[in-house]
Scaffold this active site. Structure first.
Site, PDB file in Angstrom:
ATOM      1  N   THR A  38       0.928  -1.210   0.058  1.00 36.81           N
ATOM      2  CA  THR A  38      -0.026   0.078  -0.018  1.00 36.81           C
ATOM      3  C   THR A  38       0.906   1.317  -0.016  1.00 36.81           C
ATOM      4  O   THR A  38       0.551   2.048  -0.811  1.00 36.81           O
ATOM      5  CB  THR A  38      -1.047   0.065   1.241  1.00 36.81           C
ATOM      6  OG1 THR A  38      -1.705  -1.183   1.180  1.00 36.81           O
ATOM      7  CG2 THR A  38      -1.839   1.050   1.192  1.00 36.81           C
ATOM      8  N   GLY A 121       8.059 -13.126   1.839  1.00 35.98           N
ATOM      9  CA  GLY A 121       7.801 -11.919   1.843  1.00 35.98           C
ATOM     10  C   GLY A 121       9.244 -10.982   2.400  1.00 35.98           C
ATOM     11  O   GLY A 121       9.272 -11.649   3.869  1.00 35.98           O
ATOM     12  N   ASP A 123       9.214  -8.462   4.085  1.00 36.45           N
ATOM     13  CA  ASP A 123       8.588  -7.767   5.343  1.00 36.45           C
ATOM     14  C   ASP A 123       8.294  -8.653   6.391  1.00 36.45           C
ATOM     15  O   ASP A 123       8.702  -8.402   7.510  1.00 36.45           O
ATOM     16  CB  ASP A 123       7.215  -7.121   4.976  1.00 36.45           C
ATOM     17  CG  ASP A 123       6.048  -7.604   4.196  1.00 36.45           C
ATOM     18  OD1 ASP A 123       6.516  -8.844   3.645  1.00 36.45           O
ATOM     19  OD2 ASP A 123       4.997  -7.699   4.160  1.00 36.45           O
TER      20      ASP A 123
END
Length: 271
Positions: A38, A121, A123
């Site tokens: 996002t 991922g 993150d």
């Protein structure tokens, strides 16, 4: 400090009471960039302290020249869960600073037991590293409530065993609206009754309370296996938990950034 109006789409945030003036300080700092599904977050670290965070578009890093002029940046790390845009690639090429791009091949200060590390991922990996650094030698459940809701487990020996991925709040709202013809797309802010008294409150309560029960279920499951379990909760969404669980939950919305900074410093010391 420049205002957010000078960088459209970006929010500039000084952190806590830590004042930093590059012109008066000789110590070098780290620049950490976390590009999510996002938004993008750029953080300046003075050793382990966050000096400033800027949030904005994940397709362009327009504030990068400003940060490079404002701080004596020695090195930087970038992690992205999306393919870097051509704009960001061009912007990074203009920076005369060593850049570490986090991939599954980057050395990290934990043991990664994930069977397909190339699909993990970055993150998720960074959040686990951050939690392990803040609470070493502990069994940890790391929960990231972002666009997706992720659960990660790392044991007291520093072995990361993997985790689960679930839809986040917005995805659940959007899916109900897209898949059910008469269900509206609603915002997460608003009245949150135990049971909805309207379609809007029924959706909000169903989604948010459903996520809370899901999280509490994971915590209690892991507590049975690891009675000394500690939980890190990060990400942009906030939830309510019963008193018994609150005592073991550490809320840290900058956990991924701290993990990236730890990985960057770890790779410097390995050289």
């Amino acid at each position: 400090m420049k205002s957010s109006k000078e960088f459209p789409g970006f929010i500039v945030r000084p952190i806590f009471f830590l004042a930093y003036f590059a012109a008066q300080k000789d110590e070098k700092v780290n620049l950490v960039i976390d590009i999510g599904n996002t938004v993008a977050k750029l953080a300046i670290f003075d050793h382990e302290d966050i000096v400033e965070i800027i949030r904005g578009s994940n397709h362009s890093l327009d504030c990068l020249p400003m940060l490079c002029n404002k701080y004596p940046i020695e090195r930087m790390i970038i992690a992205s869960v999306i393919t870097l845009s051509n704009t960001i690639k061009r912007q990074l090429k203009k920076v005369d600073i060593p850049i570490l791009e986090l991939t599954h091949k980057t050395p990290v200060p934990i043991q990664n037991m994930y069977k397909t590390p190339e699909t993990l991922g970055m993150d998720r990996l960074a959040a686990v590293v951050g939690a392990n650094y803040l609470c070493p030698d502990k069994n940890l459940l790391v929960i990231d409530a972002g666009t997706a809701l992720t659960y990660e487990f790392i044991d007291a020996q520093g072995r990361y065993w993997g985790g689960n991925i679930s839809p986040g709040i917005y995805i659940r709202f959007k899916t109900l609206n897209a898949c059910c013809d008469k269900l509206p797309l609603i915002e997460k802010g608003g009245d949150l009754p135990e049971f909805g008294y309207s379609t809007e409150t029924a959706i909000r309560a169903g989604v948010i309370k459903g996520i809370e029960f899901e999280i509490m279920g994971y915590i209690r499951l892991m507590q049975k296996k690891y009675p000394d379990l500690l939980v890190f909760l990060t990400g942009g969404d906030k939830f309510s938990f019963d008193t018994n669980l609150k005592s073991i939950i550490f809320a840290d919305r900058f956990l991924v950034l701290k993990g990236l900074n730890r990985i960057l410093n770890y790779n410097v010391t390995k050289k």
